[in-house]
Design a protein around this motif. Structure first.
Motif, mmCIF file in Angstrom:
data_model
loop_
_atom_site.group_PDB
_atom_site.id
_atom_site.type_symbol
_atom_site.label_atom_id
_atom_site.label_comp_id
_atom_site.label_asym_id
_atom_site.label_seq_id
_atom_site.Cartn_x
_atom_site.Cartn_y
_atom_site.Cartn_z
ATOM 1 N N THR A 8 -10.251 6.210 -17.627
ATOM 2 C CA THR A 8 -11.336 6.594 -16.727
ATOM 3 C C THR A 8 -10.926 6.492 -15.261
ATOM 4 N N ASP A 9 -9.825 5.781 -14.973
ATOM 5 C CA ASP A 9 -9.449 5.579 -13.572
ATOM 6 C C ASP A 9 -8.949 6.862 -12.918
ATOM 7 N N ASN A 10 -8.457 7.829 -13.716
ATOM 8 C CA ASN A 10 -7.945 9.081 -13.149
ATOM 9 C C ASN A 10 -8.712 10.298 -13.669
ATOM 10 N N LYS A 11 -9.948 10.082 -14.092
ATOM 11 C CA LYS A 11 -10.754 11.174 -14.637
ATOM 12 C C LYS A 11 -10.972 12.260 -13.587
ATOM 13 N N VAL A 12 -10.854 13.519 -13.996
ATOM 14 C CA VAL A 12 -11.119 14.663 -13.120
ATOM 15 C C VAL A 12 -12.565 15.105 -13.327
ATOM 16 N N MET A 13 -13.292 15.275 -12.221
ATOM 17 C CA MET A 13 -14.694 15.687 -12.274
ATOM 18 C C MET A 13 -14.943 16.752 -11.208
ATOM 19 N N LEU A 30 -6.576 20.815 -8.396
ATOM 20 C CA LEU A 30 -7.634 19.868 -8.740
ATOM 21 C C LEU A 30 -7.552 19.396 -10.189
ATOM 22 N N ASN A 31 -6.881 20.170 -11.037
ATOM 23 C CA ASN A 31 -6.794 19.822 -12.456
ATOM 24 C C ASN A 31 -5.392 19.342 -12.836
ATOM 25 N N LEU A 32 -4.730 18.639 -11.909
ATOM 26 C CA LEU A 32 -3.394 18.098 -12.159
ATOM 27 C C LEU A 32 -3.470 16.627 -12.562
ATOM 28 N N PHE A 33 -2.587 16.243 -13.478
ATOM 29 C CA PHE A 33 -2.448 14.848 -13.893
ATOM 30 C C PHE A 33 -0.968 14.475 -13.862
ATOM 31 N N TRP A 34 -0.679 13.253 -13.437
ATOM 32 C CA TRP A 34 0.675 12.749 -13.598
ATOM 33 C C TRP A 34 1.000 12.707 -15.088
ATOM 34 N N TRP A 39 -8.324 -0.070 -20.802
ATOM 35 C CA TRP A 39 -7.894 0.803 -19.703
ATOM 36 C C TRP A 39 -8.422 0.292 -18.363
ATOM 37 N N GLN A 40 -8.478 -1.024 -18.224
ATOM 38 C CA GLN A 40 -9.039 -1.635 -17.023
ATOM 39 C C GLN A 40 -8.110 -2.710 -16.479
ATOM 40 N N ALA A 41 -8.343 -3.073 -15.231
ATOM 41 C CA ALA A 41 -7.563 -4.119 -14.567
ATOM 42 C C ALA A 41 -8.188 -5.472 -14.877
ATOM 43 N N LYS A 42 -7.896 -5.998 -16.056
ATOM 44 C CA LYS A 42 -8.479 -7.266 -16.482
ATOM 45 C C LYS A 42 -7.530 -8.422 -16.181
ATOM 46 N N ASP A 43 -8.121 -9.554 -15.812
ATOM 47 C CA ASP A 43 -7.313 -10.718 -15.452
ATOM 48 C C ASP A 43 -6.402 -11.167 -16.584
ATOM 49 N N LYS A 98 -7.409 0.394 -4.251
ATOM 50 C CA LYS A 98 -7.386 1.641 -5.003
ATOM 51 C C LYS A 98 -7.937 1.408 -6.401
ATOM 52 N N LYS A 99 -8.418 2.488 -7.031
ATOM 53 C CA LYS A 99 -8.992 2.393 -8.368
ATOM 54 C C LYS A 99 -8.128 3.074 -9.426
ATOM 55 N N GLU A 100 -7.179 3.917 -8.995
ATOM 56 C CA GLU A 100 -6.325 4.611 -9.951
ATOM 57 C C GLU A 100 -4.975 3.920 -10.051
ATOM 58 N N PHE A 101 -4.548 3.661 -11.277
ATOM 59 C CA PHE A 101 -3.268 3.004 -11.516
ATOM 60 C C PHE A 101 -2.107 3.939 -11.199
#
Length: 443
Positions: free
Chosen positions: A231-236, A255-259, A359-363, A398-401
Motif C-alpha cells: 500500500t505504500d506505493n499504491k497508484v491512485m 503516472l503508472n510506473l512502478f520500480w 507491508w508496514q514499518a513495524k518496530d 517518507k511513506k514509500e519504501f
C-alpha cells in the motif's frame, strides 16, 4: 474444538446507530498526524493492523487460495478465511463486525443495515489449541460471510475483531467485495521513458465498461493499482488519456510506473531442524525455543538481474510432516536476520519487509545497526512456513519504501499487480461500486 455458542438478539436500529456514531468518531481520529500516531497500538486505523502483542500470524484469504488477495464476488457463495493465533492455551470469546469504507479506505457514512443483512456483529466460534509446540498458542478461524451476516453492497470493508469493546480491537483486516461489471485488457512492460527503462515497469490497460452507464468517466471512475499487495506505493487518481465509447484507455507512461525491484529473498522454516544454503546455525535455548540464524546477507543493488521463483512477498504457514493440521502443529521459531553494510544509513531506517510485516514499518521488523560487526540485525518470532522478504529503507519523513538500496531494481522482475476499478457517482458517493478487481502478473 468449538467455543460456547452465544446467540445474538435480532438486529436492532439502536445498535446500528451506535456503530455509525462510533465509525464517525474513528474518522475524526484518523485525521491525527500519521507519523506520531499510526504505529501507536491505541490508535485505530482502517488498515491491516495488530493491536495486541499476543496476536500472531494473521492471515485473510479466499477459500482454497492462501496466496490470494482478500477479494470475493457479491452475491456468490465464496468465503474469506481469517486465521490468527493468540499466545496462550486459553480460549477467549472474540467477536467481529464489518465497516464499509470508500474507495480510499475511509469509513462511509452508512448504517450497517444499509450494507449488511442479518447481524451487525457476531462471535468467532472455531478455535483449537496448538499441539506439541514449544510456544503454546490458541488458533482461531473464521469463515465469512456467514448465514448470520451477509453483505449487500460491493466495495471496501474492514473486518474488526475484538474481545469486549469494538473500540479496542485486537486486529483489523481489509477486504473487498466485487461485482464484476467491467473488464480490462492490460499490458505490463518495460518503462517507455528512457531514463527508467532499466529499472521500472509500466502498467498500461484498456477498461471496458460493458453496459454500465457512466456520464463522467474522468471523475466517476476511480482506479487503484497495487504491486504485490503493498500500500505504500499504491497508484491512485489515474485518468484515461482518451475515451472510445465504453472503452477507456489508460496509457500514461509516467503516472503508472512502478520500480521493478528484485525477486524476493526466501526463508524456509517448515522444518526448523533443516539447514539450507542461507542457514548459519540452529540451536535450542534453555527455555525450549528454537533459534534459526541466517547467514549474513549482502546488498544486491549492483548485481545483474537473475530470475528465480518466489511468491511475491507472501508467506504460507506449514510444518513438514504435520499429522493433521498445519495451523495448530506449526511451531514458533526465532529467526535472526543479518544484513552486512559497512556503515549505518543516517537518513532512514532499515526493515525486514513483506507480508510477514503486513507491508508496514513495524518496530518488530526494524533492524538495528551493530557497529562492532558492521551489520544490521533483527530477530523476529515467526510461525513455521515458507516466507518471502526484502530489506527496505524507509527514509525520514517518507511513506514509500526504497528497495533499490539493498535489493536493486530491474524491469524484468516478476511482480503481481492488482487493478481495482470503482464507480463513484457524482450525485451520491456512498452509492459507489467496486466494478472490477483483477490480479495480473508482470511477465
Amino acid at each position: 474444538m468449538k467455543g460456547v455458542k452465544i446467540f445474538f438478539p435480532a438486529f436492532i436500529t439502536v445498535l446500528a446507530m451506535q456503530l455509525n456514531v462510533w465509525a464517525q468518531s474513528k474518522t475524526r481520529e484518523a485525521a491525527l498526524d500519521f507519523k506520531d500516531e499510526y504505529y501507536n497500538p491505541d490508535y485505530f486505523r482502517y488498515d491491516n493492523f495488530i493491536y495486541s502483542n499476543k496476536i500472531k500470524t494473521v492471515q485473510l484469504f479466499p477459500a482454497n487460495n492462501e496466496l490470494g488477495a482478500p477479494v470475493i464476488h457479491l452475491g456468490s457463495s465464496e468465503q474469506l478465511h481469517l486465521h490468527f493465533d493468540e499466545e496462550e492455551h486459553q480460549f477467549t470469546q472474540y467477536a467481529y463486525t464489518l465497516i464499509r469504507c470508500d474507495w480510499k479506505w475511509f469509513p462511509v457514512d452508512q448504517l450497517p443495515m444499509e450494507y449488511l443483512n442479518g447481524y451487525a456483529e457476531d462471535y468467532i466460534y472455531n478455535y483449537s489449541f496448538s499441539v506439541n509446540t514449544s510456544v503454546p498458542y490458541t488458533h482461531y478461524e473464521l469463515k465469512f460471510p456467514t448465514e448470520n451476516m451477509q453483505l449487500k453492497l460491493s466495495g471496501n470493508y474492514v473486518l474488526i475483531v475484538y474481545e469486549k469493546n469494538k473500540e479496542n480491537p485486537i486486529l483489523t483486516r481489509r477486504f473487498s467485495i466485487c461485482e464484476p461489471i467491467a473488464d480490462l485488457k492490460a499490458n505490463i512492460h518495460q518503462a517507455t521513458i528512457v531514463e527508467f527503462m532499466d529499472f521500472k515497469q509500466e502498467v498500461d490497460f484498456s477498461l471496458f465498461l460493458g453496459n454500465l452507464n457512466v456520464t463522467d468517466p474522468y471523475n466517476e471512475l476511480k482506479i487503484t493499482i497495487q504491486q504485490n499487495n503493498r500500500t505504500d506505493n499504491k497508484v491512485m487518481e489515474l485518468k484515461p488519456i482518451f475515451v472510445k465509447g465504453n472503452e477507456l484507455v489508460y496509457d500514461q507512461e509516467r503516472l503508472n510506473l512502478f520500480w521493478g525491484n528484485n525477486e524476493f529473498r526466501d526463508l524456509n522454516i517448515t522444518n526448523h531442524r533443516n539447514y539450507y544454503d542461507y542457514t548459519e546455525k540452529i540451536y535450542l535455548d534453555d527455555s525450549g525455543l528454537y533459534h534459526v540464524f541466517l547467514k549474513p546477507q549482502y546488498s544486491r543493488s549492483f548485481l545483474k538481474y537473475t530470475s528465480k521463483p518466489d511468491i511475491n512477498g507472501n508467506y504460507v504457514v506449514n510444518r513438514e510432516n504435520a499429522l493433521r493440521d498445519k495451523n495448530t502443529e506449526a511451531d514458533y521459531v526465532y529467526v535472526h536476520f543479518i544484513l552486512k553494510n559497512d556503515f549505518p544509513i543516517t537518513n532512514g531506517q532499515v526493515y525486514v519487509f513483506g507480508t510477514l510485516s503486513d507491508w508496514q514499518a513495524k518496530d518488530d521488523f526494524k533492524m538495528k545497526y551493530n557497529y562492532d560487526k558492521q551489520q544490521y540485525e533483527c530477530t523476529v518470532l515467526l510461525k513455521q512456513g515458507y516466507y518471502n522478504y526484502m530489506f527496505g529503507v524507509l527514509e525520514d519523513n517518507k511513506k514509500e519504501f526504497d528497495f533499490s538500496y539493498f535489493e536493486g531494481s530491474h524491469w524484468q522482475t516478476n511482480n503481481q499487480y492488482q487493478i481495482d476499478v470503482y464507480f463513484v457517482p457524482n450525485f451520491n458517493k456512498t452509492k459507489y461500486q467496486l466494478i472490477l478487481s483483477k490480479t495480473l502478473p508482470s511477465n
